[in-house]
Design an enzyme around this catalytic site. Structure first.
Site, PDB file in Angstrom:
ATOM      1  N   ASP A 170       0.717  -1.299   0.024  1.00 53.45           N
ATOM      2  CA  ASP A 170      -0.005  -0.223   0.136  1.00 53.45           C
ATOM      3  C   ASP A 170       0.963   1.337  -0.014  1.00 53.45           C
ATOM      4  OD1 ASP A 170      -1.955   2.232   0.680  1.00 53.45           O
ATOM      5  OD2 ASP A 170      -2.945   0.626   1.675  1.00 53.45           O
ATOM      6  N   HIS A 201      -2.849  -0.226  -2.605  1.00 53.39           N
ATOM      7  CA  HIS A 201      -4.092   0.220  -1.974  1.00 53.39           C
ATOM      8  C   HIS A 201      -5.098   0.439  -3.172  1.00 53.39           C
ATOM      9  CE1 HIS A 201      -5.616   3.369   0.678  1.00 53.39           C
ATOM     10  NE2 HIS A 201      -6.429   3.929  -0.304  1.00 53.39           N
TER      11      HIS A 201
END
Length: 232
Positions: A170, A201
């Site tokens: 992420d 993400h």
């Protein structure tokens, strides 16, 4: 359909819009769907509709209503993405939680549904964590929540089950932040942390370039099983 109902604020001085998707027959429980920074857009409405197909009343409140009511943005358009980040920078998460609490009250009072869960994404993942620490929600799930590692001092207030989906690549939650989340939350019996190796993400967004079909399907199945267990 866009926003389909109005929900009064806690102080009853105003109201905000929400998208509501209803199942066929009596709902077995309710799911509050917490938006990303892109507003209550097509993807969030689809998530609501999917929960309704599973037998839940699904409600997505417009949490940016104080800034720009009814805004709909997306990641893949750079100009809209920049606008989303601007809205996030001007947004007040503490006020978001008040609106989430008002939505819980509306579901239980107006819709007569006692059991309420919440699931949030990105900004909504952060708000899902805050919902677990600051409200009496029955069960909560957060996908790739940002800045949770900065709020670990609230974890003692988690009294109901919380699940967090954490993609290890992420770009908005670096490895150090993920490590702090694990260190701070792994010993909490109410919290389940699930890592997704190498994913970024937004891997469970409904559409666009960020989605990873296999991982999204897995995470969504785990979320559905979690709510079946804790909401009945």
């Amino acid at each position: 359909m866009k926003l389909t109902t109005d929900i009064p604020t806690l102080d009853k001085q105003s109201s905000f819009g929400a998208y509501v998707s209803r199942p066929k027959g009596t709902p077995k429980a309710a799911i509050l769907v917490i938006q990303e920074v892109f507003g209550v857009n097509d993807g969030i409405r689809k998530k609501c509709d999917d929960w309704a197909e599973k037998g839940y009343l699904a409600v997505a409140p417009d949490l940016f209503w104080r800034l720009e009511p009814g805004v709909e943005l997306n990641w893949d358009d750079q100009a809209l993405r920049e606008k989303a980040f601007d809205l996030m920078n001007r947004n007040d998460p503490d006020k978001n939680i008040l609106d989430i609490e008002a939505t819980i009250h509306w579901i239980r009072g107006e819709c007569k549904i006692a059991k309420v869960g919440a699931v949030g994404f990105c900004l909504g993942g952060k708000l899902a964590y805050m919902t677990a620490t600051r409200t009496d929600i029955d069960a909560t799930v957060g996908y790739y929540g940002v800045q949770i590692d900065e709020m670990l001092d609230e974890q003692h207030a988690i009294s109901r089950p919380l699940m967090l989906h954490i993609p290890t690549a992420d770009q908005f939650v670096p490895a150090q932040a993920q490590a702090r989340m694990h260190e701070g939350l792994e010993d909490n019996a109410k919290v389940t942390l699930l890592d997704y190796q190498g994913l970024g993400h937004g891997f469970a967004t409904e559409d666009g370039t960020r989605r990873d079909e296999e991982a999204a399907t897995l995470a969504d199945r785990r979320t559905a099983e979690f709510f079946t267990q804790h909401l009945g």
